[in-house]
Motif scaffolding. Structure first.
Motif, PDB file in Angstrom:
ATOM      1  N   ARG A 106      11.999  57.064  21.476  1.00 37.52           N
ATOM      2  CA  ARG A 106      12.980  56.299  22.253  1.00 37.52           C
ATOM      3  C   ARG A 106      13.831  55.435  21.308  1.00 37.52           C
ATOM      4  NH1 ARG A 106      11.189  51.941  26.610  1.00 37.52           N
ATOM      5  NH2 ARG A 106       9.609  53.491  27.092  1.00 37.52           N
ATOM      6  N   HIS A 107      13.175  54.872  20.306  1.00 34.85           N
ATOM      7  CA  HIS A 107      13.909  54.052  19.326  1.00 34.85           C
ATOM      8  C   HIS A 107      14.941  54.909  18.579  1.00 34.85           C
ATOM      9  CE1 HIS A 107      14.660  50.971  16.339  1.00 34.85           C
ATOM     10  NE2 HIS A 107      14.342  51.811  15.369  1.00 34.85           N
ATOM     11  N   LYS A 108      14.506  56.115  18.133  1.00 28.71           N
ATOM     12  CA  LYS A 108      15.437  57.004  17.409  1.00 28.71           C
ATOM     13  C   LYS A 108      16.605  57.408  18.309  1.00 28.71           C
ATOM     14  CE  LYS A 108      12.007  59.069  14.338  1.00 28.71           C
ATOM     15  NZ  LYS A 108      11.175  60.255  14.130  1.00 28.71           N
ATOM     16  N   LYS A 109      16.286  57.686  19.577  1.00 33.49           N
ATOM     17  CA  LYS A 109      17.350  58.106  20.505  1.00 33.49           C
ATOM     18  C   LYS A 109      18.365  56.979  20.704  1.00 33.49           C
ATOM     19  CE  LYS A 109      18.097  60.288  24.973  1.00 33.49           C
ATOM     20  NZ  LYS A 109      17.468  60.907  26.139  1.00 33.49           N
ATOM     21  N   GLY A 110      17.849  55.753  20.744  1.00 34.12           N
ATOM     22  CA  GLY A 110      18.732  54.605  20.957  1.00 34.12           C
ATOM     23  C   GLY A 110      19.671  54.348  19.799  1.00 34.12           C
ATOM     24  N   ARG A 111      19.387  54.938  18.628  1.00 33.47           N
ATOM     25  CA  ARG A 111      20.218  54.699  17.442  1.00 33.47           C
ATOM     26  C   ARG A 111      21.052  55.923  17.073  1.00 33.47           C
ATOM     27  NH1 ARG A 111      17.823  54.365  12.851  1.00 33.47           N
ATOM     28  NH2 ARG A 111      19.391  52.966  11.993  1.00 33.47           N
ATOM     29  N   SER A 112      21.127  56.923  17.955  1.00 35.63           N
ATOM     30  CA  SER A 112      21.753  58.196  17.562  1.00 35.63           C
ATOM     31  C   SER A 112      22.567  58.749  18.728  1.00 35.63           C
ATOM     32  CB  SER A 112      20.665  59.201  17.171  1.00 35.63           C
ATOM     33  OG  SER A 112      19.769  59.396  18.243  1.00 35.63           O
ATOM     34  N   PHE A 113      23.544  59.595  18.398  1.00 32.40           N
ATOM     35  CA  PHE A 113      24.325  60.225  19.466  1.00 32.40           C
ATOM     36  C   PHE A 113      24.081  61.734  19.455  1.00 32.40           C
ATOM     37  CE2 PHE A 113      27.323  59.578  15.897  1.00 32.40           C
ATOM     38  CZ  PHE A 113      27.798  60.864  15.687  1.00 32.40           C
ATOM     39  N   PRO A 114      24.218  62.373  20.625  1.00 34.83           N
ATOM     40  CA  PRO A 114      23.889  63.794  20.709  1.00 34.83           C
ATOM     41  C   PRO A 114      24.979  64.661  20.082  1.00 34.83           C
ATOM     42  CG  PRO A 114      24.691  63.002  22.822  1.00 34.83           C
ATOM     43  CD  PRO A 114      24.641  61.802  21.920  1.00 34.83           C
ATOM     44  N   ALA A 115      24.539  65.755  19.476  1.00 34.31           N
ATOM     45  CA  ALA A 115      25.479  66.717  18.887  1.00 34.31           C
ATOM     46  C   ALA A 115      24.764  68.058  18.813  1.00 34.31           C
ATOM     47  CB  ALA A 115      25.921  66.254  17.498  1.00 34.31           C
ATOM     48  N   GLN A 116      25.453  69.009  18.230  1.00 34.09           N
ATOM     49  CA  GLN A 116      24.918  70.359  18.120  1.00 34.09           C
ATOM     50  C   GLN A 116      25.115  70.826  16.693  1.00 34.09           C
ATOM     51  OE1 GLN A 116      23.723  71.453  21.072  1.00 34.09           O
ATOM     52  NE2 GLN A 116      23.001  73.455  20.349  1.00 34.09           N
ATOM     53  N   SER A 117      24.122  71.544  16.169  1.00 36.49           N
ATOM     54  CA  SER A 117      24.297  72.222  14.880  1.00 36.49           C
ATOM     55  C   SER A 117      23.946  73.685  15.109  1.00 36.49           C
ATOM     56  CB  SER A 117      23.389  71.613  13.803  1.00 36.49           C
ATOM     57  OG  SER A 117      23.553  72.325  12.595  1.00 36.49           O
ATOM     58  N   GLY A 118      24.955  74.526  15.221  1.00 30.09           N
ATOM     59  CA  GLY A 118      24.686  75.908  15.605  1.00 30.09           C
ATOM     60  C   GLY A 118      23.989  75.920  16.961  1.00 30.09           C
ATOM     61  N   GLU A 119      22.819  76.564  17.011  1.00 33.24           N
ATOM     62  CA  GLU A 119      22.066  76.616  18.270  1.00 33.24           C
ATOM     63  C   GLU A 119      21.105  75.443  18.418  1.00 33.24           C
ATOM     64  OE1 GLU A 119      20.056  80.377  18.092  1.00 33.24           O
ATOM     65  OE2 GLU A 119      21.893  81.361  17.449  1.00 33.24           O
ATOM     66  N   LEU A 120      21.038  74.593  17.414  1.00 31.11           N
ATOM     67  CA  LEU A 120      20.028  73.527  17.421  1.00 31.11           C
ATOM     68  C   LEU A 120      20.620  72.210  17.937  1.00 31.11           C
ATOM     69  CD1 LEU A 120      17.126  72.579  16.496  1.00 31.11           C
ATOM     70  CD2 LEU A 120      18.236  71.885  14.347  1.00 31.11           C
ATOM     71  N   PRO A 121      20.083  71.679  19.050  1.00 33.58           N
ATOM     72  CA  PRO A 121      20.508  70.324  19.453  1.00 33.58           C
ATOM     73  C   PRO A 121      19.995  69.314  18.424  1.00 33.58           C
ATOM     74  CG  PRO A 121      19.404  71.473  21.270  1.00 33.58           C
ATOM     75  CD  PRO A 121      19.137  72.258  20.012  1.00 33.58           C
ATOM     76  N   VAL A 122      20.842  68.396  18.069  1.00 31.56           N
ATOM     77  CA  VAL A 122      20.464  67.358  17.099  1.00 31.56           C
ATOM     78  C   VAL A 122      20.929  66.006  17.635  1.00 31.56           C
ATOM     79  CG1 VAL A 122      20.548  68.844  15.043  1.00 31.56           C
ATOM     80  CG2 VAL A 122      22.622  67.671  15.789  1.00 31.56           C
ATOM     81  N   ARG A 123      20.430  64.965  17.030  1.00 31.97           N
ATOM     82  CA  ARG A 123      20.981  63.634  17.282  1.00 31.97           C
ATOM     83  C   ARG A 123      21.402  63.078  15.923  1.00 31.97           C
ATOM     84  NH1 ARG A 123      20.556  61.880  22.527  1.00 31.97           N
ATOM     85  NH2 ARG A 123      21.290  59.843  21.805  1.00 31.97           N
ATOM     86  N   ILE A 124      22.604  62.520  15.891  1.00 31.27           N
ATOM     87  CA  ILE A 124      23.183  62.048  14.632  1.00 31.27           C
ATOM     88  C   ILE A 124      23.034  60.536  14.525  1.00 31.27           C
ATOM     89  CG2 ILE A 124      25.308  61.872  13.262  1.00 31.27           C
ATOM     90  CD1 ILE A 124      24.356  64.759  13.587  1.00 31.27           C
ATOM     91  N   VAL A 125      22.448  60.099  13.426  1.00 29.36           N
ATOM     92  CA  VAL A 125      22.423  58.672  13.099  1.00 29.36           C
ATOM     93  C   VAL A 125      23.541  58.459  12.075  1.00 29.36           C
ATOM     94  CG1 VAL A 125      21.082  56.721  12.233  1.00 29.36           C
ATOM     95  CG2 VAL A 125      19.918  58.616  13.407  1.00 29.36           C
ATOM     96  N   ALA A 126      24.592  57.765  12.494  1.00 27.88           N
ATOM     97  CA  ALA A 126      25.728  57.479  11.596  1.00 27.88           C
ATOM     98  C   ALA A 126      25.719  55.968  11.341  1.00 27.88           C
ATOM     99  CB  ALA A 126      27.041  57.913  12.233  1.00 27.88           C
ATOM    100  N   THR A 127      25.374  55.600  10.125  1.00 22.42           N
ATOM    101  CA  THR A 127      25.235  54.175   9.806  1.00 22.42           C
ATOM    102  C   THR A 127      26.427  53.725   8.969  1.00 22.42           C
ATOM    103  OG1 THR A 127      22.833  54.484   9.758  1.00 22.42           O
ATOM    104  CG2 THR A 127      23.687  52.438   8.832  1.00 22.42           C
ATOM    105  N   LEU A 128      27.134  52.725   9.480  1.00 29.54           N
ATOM    106  CA  LEU A 128      28.226  52.120   8.702  1.00 29.54           C
ATOM    107  C   LEU A 128      27.591  51.200   7.668  1.00 29.54           C
ATOM    108  CD1 LEU A 128      30.404  51.341  11.805  1.00 29.54           C
ATOM    109  CD2 LEU A 128      31.199  52.731   9.874  1.00 29.54           C
TER     110      LEU A 128
END
Ligand code: SF4
Ligand code: SF4
Length: 268
Positions: free
Chosen positions: A59-81
């Protein structure tokens, strides 16, 4: 009852040197307007299934990431400024006081406490000198409870902004064509867009994300990078879009600026 941890800052200035300072969107805008440099550290967490609701780490990781796709694999991206500088912080004054004290980032306000609820504060891992943790210093932490309620509020705000900023970060990545991430826990893909372009993108995304109910830009397909051939093979098998040769990414540049890969492990 837990033994209290005692601490008082000695103002040694060590935590204001050679830093990679995580910033919120608002803080990154301020940092850039002050003439500082801000980079985007991107990592991708494979997210094939939604974890169980009682999985607090997930839940913590999900709260810090946005959903995206890499090919067929769903991923969540953590983009840190990240405000990035070698040597002293551009705001550090000769007397080791902060020249931007009122507008310093939350990361500076929080140190040496931990913002991540899953990381315990370990004085040995901090830059503060031994005397800062002396028995004559005020109580800082008892168990998991910080003695300073104001500091606890700042940490809570930092976590809240991690979540509130996700839509803007997704929009900034889309606007700057940033779509390459390292596999999480293996390293970072570090994007260095030109400061003016990043400032414009952050300013526009901040407005747009706070006006939009959904918050996220249209999902962008992300490429994943790794310097380990075994990792690239596994990612390929599960349908991810893998940047094929590590050497391919070393010279990527364009609207998103230069990109580097910071690996945590040696290449194989
Ligand atoms: S902004 Fe201030 S407190 Fe933060 S690293 Fe720079 S000088 Fe130190
Ligand atoms: S390293 Fe620790 S003691 Fe030194 S200035 Fe930073 S917070 Fe204070």
């Amino acid at each position: 009852m837990s033994h209290p941890l005692r601490f008082a800052c000695t103002q040694c200035g060590k935590c204001c040197h050679d830093l990679r300072l995580p910033l919120s969107v608002d803080e990154a805008i301020i940092w850039l307007r002050d003439g500082g440099e801000v980079k985007l550290f991107c990592e991708a967490i494979p997210w094939p299934d939604e974890p169980a609701p009682d999985n607090l780490q997930a839940r913590h990781k999900k709260g810090r990431s946005f959903p995206a796709q890499s090919g067929e694999l769903p991923v969540r991206i953590v983009a840190t400024l990240v405000a990035s500088f070698d040597g002293p912080c551009p705001h550090l004054q000769a007397d080791l006081r902060c020249g931007a004290y009122e507008r310093r980032p939350r990361t500076c306000r929080i140190y040496p406490a931990e913002a991540n609820p899953f990381i315990a504060l370990n004085p040995a891992g901090k830059l503060c000198p031994p005397e800062a943790w002396g028995a004559d210093k005020p109580v800082f932490l008892i168990g998991e409870t910080l003695a300073d309620a104001g500091l606890a509020r700042t940490i809570a705000q930092s976590r809240e902004w991690d979540v509130k900023d996700l839509g803007a970060k997704a929009q900034v990545c889309a606007a700057l064509s940033i779509s390459t991430a390292a596999l999480a826990n293996e390293g970072y893909a570090i994007h260095s867009p030109p400061g003016e372009k990043l400032l414009d993108a952050l300013t526009a995304a901040r407005v747009a994300s706070r006006e939009s109910a959904a918050g996220y830009a249209e999902p962008v397909e992300w490429g994943l990078v790794s310097n380990r051939s075994a990792t690239r093979a596994v990612l390929g098998e599960i349908g991810a879009r893998v940047v094929p040769e590590f050497s391919d990414i070393s010279g990527i540049s364009g609207i998103s600026g230069a990109m580097e890969y910071l690996p945590f492990y040696a290449a194989d």
